[in-house]
Design an enzyme around this catalytic site. Structure first.
Site, PDB file in Angstrom:
ATOM      1  N   GLY A  19     109.715   2.847  13.832  1.00 18.78           N
ATOM      2  CA  GLY A  19     110.582   1.707  14.136  1.00 18.78           C
ATOM      3  C   GLY A  19     109.711   0.495  14.431  1.00 18.78           C
ATOM      4  O   GLY A  19     108.511   0.476  14.107  1.00 18.78           O
ATOM      5  N   ALA A  21     108.361  -0.589  17.125  1.00 18.26           N
ATOM      6  CA  ALA A  21     107.208  -0.365  17.998  1.00 18.26           C
ATOM      7  C   ALA A  21     106.083   0.328  17.231  1.00 18.26           C
ATOM      8  O   ALA A  21     104.934  -0.133  17.228  1.00 18.26           O
ATOM      9  CB  ALA A  21     107.627   0.460  19.213  1.00 18.26           C
ATOM     10  N   LYS A  40     110.072  11.417  11.360  1.00 18.54           N
ATOM     11  CA  LYS A  40     110.776  12.664  11.036  1.00 18.54           C
ATOM     12  C   LYS A  40     111.787  12.561   9.901  1.00 18.54           C
ATOM     13  O   LYS A  40     112.226  13.583   9.390  1.00 18.54           O
ATOM     14  CB  LYS A  40     111.423  13.249  12.286  1.00 18.54           C
ATOM     15  N   THR A  48     115.822   0.661  14.995  1.00 16.84           N
ATOM     16  CA  THR A  48     115.428  -0.698  14.604  1.00 16.84           C
ATOM     17  C   THR A  48     116.225  -1.164  13.394  1.00 16.84           C
ATOM     18  O   THR A  48     116.753  -2.274  13.363  1.00 16.84           O
ATOM     19  CB  THR A  48     113.915  -0.715  14.264  1.00 16.84           C
ATOM     20  N   ALA A  51     119.703  -2.608  14.127  1.00 13.02           N
ATOM     21  CA  ALA A  51     119.908  -3.719  15.070  1.00 13.02           C
ATOM     22  C   ALA A  51     120.578  -4.876  14.340  1.00 13.02           C
ATOM     23  O   ALA A  51     120.187  -5.230  13.231  1.00 13.02           O
ATOM     24  CB  ALA A  51     118.577  -4.152  15.661  1.00 13.02           C
ATOM     25  N   GLY A  54     120.013  -9.507  17.071  1.00 10.80           N
ATOM     26  CA  GLY A  54     118.809 -10.290  16.896  1.00 10.80           C
ATOM     27  C   GLY A  54     117.737  -9.984  17.908  1.00 10.80           C
ATOM     28  O   GLY A  54     117.794  -8.983  18.621  1.00 10.80           O
ATOM     29  N   GLU A 137     123.909 -14.852  23.335  1.00 14.50           N
ATOM     30  CA  GLU A 137     124.618 -13.599  23.602  1.00 14.50           C
ATOM     31  C   GLU A 137     124.887 -13.462  25.090  1.00 14.50           C
ATOM     32  O   GLU A 137     124.309 -14.196  25.906  1.00 14.50           O
ATOM     33  CB  GLU A 137     123.784 -12.415  23.101  1.00 14.50           C
ATOM     34  N   HIS A 263     127.356   0.448  24.707  1.00 16.33           N
ATOM     35  CA  HIS A 263     127.778  -0.785  24.049  1.00 16.33           C
ATOM     36  C   HIS A 263     129.290  -0.843  24.137  1.00 16.33           C
ATOM     37  O   HIS A 263     129.969   0.123  23.798  1.00 16.33           O
ATOM     38  CB  HIS A 263     127.322  -0.824  22.592  1.00 16.33           C
ATOM     39  N   ARG A 312     126.996  -6.461  29.356  1.00 16.87           N
ATOM     40  CA  ARG A 312     127.602  -5.307  28.696  1.00 16.87           C
ATOM     41  C   ARG A 312     128.206  -4.286  29.646  1.00 16.87           C
ATOM     42  O   ARG A 312     129.258  -3.725  29.369  1.00 16.87           O
ATOM     43  CB  ARG A 312     126.531  -4.575  27.897  1.00 16.87           C
ATOM     44  N   HIS A 374     124.369   3.430  23.755  1.00 20.03           N
ATOM     45  CA  HIS A 374     123.693   2.466  22.891  1.00 20.03           C
ATOM     46  C   HIS A 374     122.192   2.368  23.142  1.00 20.03           C
ATOM     47  O   HIS A 374     121.400   2.320  22.216  1.00 20.03           O
ATOM     48  CB  HIS A 374     124.343   1.106  23.131  1.00 20.03           C
ATOM     49  N   ARG A 409     119.833  -3.767  30.468  1.00 24.51           N
ATOM     50  CA  ARG A 409     119.068  -4.551  29.498  1.00 24.51           C
ATOM     51  C   ARG A 409     119.810  -5.822  29.113  1.00 24.51           C
ATOM     52  O   ARG A 409     120.997  -5.786  28.786  1.00 24.51           O
ATOM     53  CB  ARG A 409     118.852  -3.702  28.253  1.00 24.51           C
ATOM     54  N   LEU A 415     114.144  -5.282  21.047  1.00 23.78           N
ATOM     55  CA  LEU A 415     113.256  -5.469  19.895  1.00 23.78           C
ATOM     56  C   LEU A 415     112.020  -6.233  20.367  1.00 23.78           C
ATOM     57  O   LEU A 415     110.889  -5.928  19.992  1.00 23.78           O
ATOM     58  CB  LEU A 415     113.973  -6.247  18.785  1.00 23.78           C
TER      59      LEU A 415
HETATM   60  C1  LIG Z   1     123.254  -0.197  16.216  1.00 26.26           C
HETATM   61  C2  LIG Z   1     122.174  -0.789  17.072  1.00 26.26           C
HETATM   62  C3  LIG Z   1     122.093  -2.161  17.223  1.00 26.26           C
HETATM   63  C4  LIG Z   1     121.087  -2.729  18.014  1.00 26.26           C
HETATM   64  N1  LIG Z   1     120.989  -4.093  18.098  1.00 26.26           N
HETATM   65  C5  LIG Z   1     119.942  -4.633  18.761  1.00 26.26           C
HETATM   66  C6  LIG Z   1     119.726  -6.039  18.749  1.00 26.26           C
HETATM   67  O1  LIG Z   1     120.459  -6.794  18.124  1.00 26.26           O
HETATM   68  N2  LIG Z   1     118.664  -6.531  19.440  1.00 26.26           N
HETATM   69  C7  LIG Z   1     117.802  -5.733  20.140  1.00 26.26           C
HETATM   70  O2  LIG Z   1     116.850  -6.229  20.750  1.00 26.26           O
HETATM   71  N3  LIG Z   1     117.985  -4.384  20.154  1.00 26.26           N
HETATM   72  C8  LIG Z   1     119.018  -3.823  19.475  1.00 26.26           C
HETATM   73  N4  LIG Z   1     119.180  -2.466  19.477  1.00 26.26           N
HETATM   74  C9  LIG Z   1     118.188  -1.631  20.157  1.00 26.26           C
HETATM   75  C10 LIG Z   1     116.914  -1.593  19.315  1.00 26.26           C
HETATM   76  O3  LIG Z   1     117.256  -1.542  17.950  1.00 26.26           O
HETATM   77  C11 LIG Z   1     116.065  -0.388  19.657  1.00 26.26           C
HETATM   78  O4  LIG Z   1     115.913  -0.266  21.033  1.00 26.26           O
HETATM   79  C12 LIG Z   1     114.679  -0.536  19.031  1.00 26.26           C
HETATM   80  O5  LIG Z   1     114.804  -0.787  17.655  1.00 26.26           O
HETATM   81  C13 LIG Z   1     113.861   0.710  19.279  1.00 26.26           C
HETATM   82  O6  LIG Z   1     112.692   0.625  18.525  1.00 26.26           O
HETATM   83  P1  LIG Z   1     111.639   1.805  18.580  1.00 26.26           P
HETATM   84  O7  LIG Z   1     110.563   1.429  17.636  1.00 26.26           O
HETATM   85  O8  LIG Z   1     111.292   2.104  19.970  1.00 26.26           O
HETATM   86  O9  LIG Z   1     112.457   3.091  18.060  1.00 26.26           O
HETATM   87  P2  LIG Z   1     113.259   3.348  16.715  1.00 26.26           P
HETATM   88  O10 LIG Z   1     113.457   2.105  15.944  1.00 26.26           O
HETATM   89  O11 LIG Z   1     114.464   4.136  17.053  1.00 26.26           O
HETATM   90  O12 LIG Z   1     112.264   4.277  15.902  1.00 26.26           O
HETATM   91  C14 LIG Z   1     111.986   5.588  16.331  1.00 26.26           C
HETATM   92  C15 LIG Z   1     111.261   6.316  15.230  1.00 26.26           C
HETATM   93  O13 LIG Z   1     110.763   7.566  15.700  1.00 26.26           O
HETATM   94  C16 LIG Z   1     111.033   8.580  14.750  1.00 26.26           C
HETATM   95  N5  LIG Z   1     111.052   9.868  15.454  1.00 26.26           N
HETATM   96  C17 LIG Z   1     111.883  10.263  16.446  1.00 26.26           C
HETATM   97  N6  LIG Z   1     111.568  11.503  16.842  1.00 26.26           N
HETATM   98  C18 LIG Z   1     110.514  11.908  16.092  1.00 26.26           C
HETATM   99  C19 LIG Z   1     109.744  13.104  16.013  1.00 26.26           C
HETATM  100  N7  LIG Z   1     109.998  14.176  16.780  1.00 26.26           N
HETATM  101  N8  LIG Z   1     108.740  13.168  15.117  1.00 26.26           N
HETATM  102  C20 LIG Z   1     108.468  12.120  14.295  1.00 26.26           C
HETATM  103  N9  LIG Z   1     109.174  10.978  14.318  1.00 26.26           N
HETATM  104  C21 LIG Z   1     110.184  10.869  15.209  1.00 26.26           C
HETATM  105  C22 LIG Z   1     112.354   8.151  14.152  1.00 26.26           C
HETATM  106  O14 LIG Z   1     112.599   8.802  12.933  1.00 26.26           O
HETATM  107  C23 LIG Z   1     112.121   6.645  14.031  1.00 26.26           C
HETATM  108  O15 LIG Z   1     111.370   6.356  12.876  1.00 26.26           O
HETATM  109  C24 LIG Z   1     120.183  -1.887  18.694  1.00 26.26           C
HETATM  110  C25 LIG Z   1     120.276  -0.506  18.550  1.00 26.26           C
HETATM  111  C26 LIG Z   1     121.256   0.047  17.740  1.00 26.26           C
HETATM  112  C27 LIG Z   1     121.324   1.530  17.584  1.00 26.26           C
END
Ligand SMILES: Cc1cc2nc3c(=O)[nH]c(=O)nc-3n(C[C@H](O)[C@H](O)[C@H](O)COP(=O)(O)OP(=O)(O)OC[C@H]3O[C@@H](n4cnc5c(N)ncnc54)[C@H](O)[C@@H]3O)c2cc1C
Length: 593
Positions: A19, A21, A40, A48, A51, A54, A137, A263, A312, A374, A409, A415
């Site tokens: 994602g 990060a 995975k 991500t 989202a 924004g 927002e 949410h 929220r 959420h 949050r 993001l």
């Molecule tokens: C529908 C929705 C809308 C959102 N809208 C917003 C927004 O507008 N603005 C905002 O700031 N935030 C928003 N968020 C929150 C934000 O998107 C997430 O908090 C953020 O993207 C998390 O990023 P991340 O890189 O930590 O994890 P993620 O983007 O969830 O990525 C996690 C990754 O880890 C992998 N993974 C998990 N477990 C394993 C494993 N055991 N082995 C290998 N890989 C694994 C997954 O496959 C994935 O690739 C939203 C979330 C959702 C669900």
């Protein structure tokens, strides 16, 4: 038939998760050494990607870092880590600029002040220039949300993945599920680090069942959240708390797991309960959307002076209250009073989805919505450089708890958090890897620590079909009990019963010999820490609301941490953490104009 041998690979930097990060970090550390990203599902699958609203950043000259910080503290119920807030709000604009330089395209104002509806489309034409359109927002006192129409995450994920795929130093292993963090127990086995140290991960290919071992000087877990522990969630199927469970099992502490954001407005569709719910971004409320119950009453002004623009948790609890009081299944969100062209330009994805699945025209019809799990404000306890209790193990993104969000949050801050802390963790990991290379020159597999690890079994023994269906049933049972025990409104009794339920499901769970079974165990571990943390917080604050202690209490003006800090290093940074929590009086003074 002979089984294929398990393969073992070595890298300087290992990343679990693709994602915002994980990918941001991977691109940054690629300057310092070889990188493996294990993920995975297919690489783009992540929260991500979904989202919508924004990414927040102080962009308008009339806005200020102080104002963003204040909004974050207020939304966080004054439980935010003051230094994490400062770091994210002040470093955020620079990191977003880097994301844009990398190729992410955000919506711009056109001459007339309209929004360019093309941004966010993957095949968008060349960027035309012009000022960015900044959305506002709930909880933000200023317009500071950069967005790519209502597909912000898709655009960010596309831009990052394009760069990662073009980067020779980064290998991406898709459909590779991390099952275990490898930990060396001996003291001083990795440089400059406290013992114990992380040596990498064991993983399994989810398609072939072949296991593999990834040895690395540093490991970043960026495996996202755990929305799938609830029956209704906006999170994708991959969000099963794997990162949190992996780190806990390795001995890392977790913080603030009781604070789960529901949410308020996921699309209600009677036929898809139990699947990932489609999110109606709160930017719709920011753009003037109003909430009505099925009796046609606009109810938010009765709950909060900010009405639909309240944070929220307030909106989610109000909807929960309306649903329980009236026995309804959903409420209605109305944006039909706004200019239809503007609505379609800002929310093309929502408009198309509502049309496709429910035949609704959002410029004329009200949208049926319900709350859904959420976002996890808590996670693995992290320092300001993403460090954990375990040497060489870094944590980032939604799986981490940096303290930024406190008890709740602020919209669009997650993001940004992933982006800012990925950068900081990359710098810290690079320094760690350099020192480790001096201490452990040569092949990692030949080192004493790696040789003392148990061997990897070649393939994953598959569970029988019967056991797999038991896993699916137990997962549904667990989700239902977590919702009852630790949903939007909790009680001490519901949480204690929930823990008993978790124990009971755990006893019946088949061994972790398939992806689904492994995820079930991860969800069980996550559910347990949610409930234990919630029981410790005998007050209501932010996202944690319990009928037994409905008031906020000064005695609980601190994060909830579970798990023993294992070494001096952790104790040190946890101490720093406690010091950094701003007191309510200080924060109130800071917020006064
Ligand atoms: C529908 C929705 C809308 C959102 N809208 C917003 C927004 O507008 N603005 C905002 O700031 N935030 C928003 N968020 C929150 C934000 O998107 C997430 O908090 C953020 O993207 C998390 O990023 P991340 O890189 O930590 O994890 P993620 O983007 O969830 O990525 C996690 C990754 O880890 C992998 N993974 C998990 N477990 C394993 C494993 N055991 N082995 C290998 N890989 C694994 C997954 O496959 C994935 O690739 C939203 C979330 C959702 C669900």
């Amino acid at each position: 038939e002979e089984l294929p041998p398990p393969f073992s690979r070595e890298y300087d930097f290992l990343v679990v998760g693709s994602g915002i990060a994980g990918l941001t970090y991977a691109l940054k550390v690629a300057r310092y050494g070889r990188v493996a990203v294990v993920t995975k599902a297919h690489a783009a699958e992540s929260s991500t990607r979904y989202a919508q609203g924004g990414i927040s950043a102080v962009w308008d000259p009339a806005d200020s870092v102080e104002s963003h910080m204040e909004d974050t503290h207020v939304a966080g119920g004054f439980l935010c880590d003051a230094r994490a807030v400062e770091v994210v709000c002040s470093e955020g604009p620079g990191r977003v600029r880097e994301l844009i330089e990398l190729g992410a395209r955000f919506s711009r104002r056109q001459g007339s002040g309209e929004i360019d509806a093309d941004a966010g489309e993957i095949d968008a034409d060349a960027d035309e220039g012009g000022e960015y359109h900044l959305a506002r927002e709930g909880g933000h006192r200023h317009s500071r949300i950069l967005h790519a129409a209502d597909m912000t995450g898709r655009e960010i994920e596309r831009a990052l993945l394009d760069k990662v795929r073009a980067c020779a130093g980064v290998d991406v292993f898709e459909h590779t599920f991390a099952t275990r963090l490898l930990k060396a127990e001996q003291e001083g086995c990795a440089a400059g680090s406290p013992a114990p140290a992380c040596l990498g991960v064991d993983a399994v290919n989810t398609r072939s069942g072949v296991r593999s071992r990834f040895l690395a000087r540093t490991t970043l877990v960026a495996a996202g959240g755990a929305g799938q522990v609830y029956p209704s969630t906006t999170n994708p199927a991959v969000a099963t708390g794997d990162g949190i469970a992996l780190c806990m099992r390795a001995g890392a502490a977790v913080t603030n797991m009781e604070f789960i954001q529901f949410h308020p407005t996921a699309l209600y569709h009677p036929e898809s309960v139990g699947e990932s719910a489609f999110l109606i971004t709160e930017a719709v409320r920011g753009a003037g959307g109003r909430l009505y119950n099925l009796g046609g009453e606009r109810f938010m002004p009765c709950y909060d002076a900010r009405a639909e623009l309240a944070p929220r948790d307030v909106v989610a609890r109000a909807i929960d209250d309306q649903l329980k009081a009236r026995g309804d299944t959903h409420v209605l969100l109305d944006i039909s009073h706004r200019d239809a062209n503007e609505v379609l330009a800002h929310f093309p994805n929502i408009a198309a989805h509502c049309k496709e699945v429910l035949g609704l025209d959002i410029t004329r019809d009200r949208i049926p919505v319900v709350p859904a799990a959420h976002y996890f404000c808590g996670g693995v306890s992290a320092g300001l450089d993403g460090e954990t209790a375990i040497g060489g193990l870094f944590i980032c993104g939604e799986a981490a708890c940096t303290g930024l969000h406190g008890a709740n949050r602020l919209a669009s801050n997650s993001l940004l958090e992933g982006l800012v802390f990925a950068h900081r963790a990359a710098e810290a990991a690079a320094a760690y890897a350099r020192a480790d290379a001096e201490d452990r020159p040569g092949a990692l597999a030949e080192g004493e620590a790696a040789r003392s690890l148990p061997p990897v079994a070649p393939v994953w023994l598959q569970l029988s079909q019967e056991a797999e269906s038991t896993v699916a049933e137990l997962r549904r049972e667990l989700q239902a009990l977590v919702w009852r025990a630790a949903g939007i409104v909790r009680t001490t009794e519901s949480l204690e019963r929930g823990l008993e339920g978790v124990r009971d499901v755990r006893e019946r769970a088949p061994a972790a010999q398939s992806v689904a079974a492994h995820e079930l165990h991860n969800l069980l571990d996550t559910a347990e820490v949610i409930m234990r943390s919630a029981l410790q917080r005998r007050e209501s604050r932010g996202l944690h609301y319990t009928l037994d202690h409905p008031e906020q209490s000064d005695g609980f003006q601190r994060p909830t941490t579970l798990g023993e800090p294992e070494c001096e290093h952790t104790t040190l940074w946890l101490d720093r953490y406690y010091e950094r929590v701003v007191t309510e009086t200080e924060a109130a003074a800071m917020c006064s104009d």
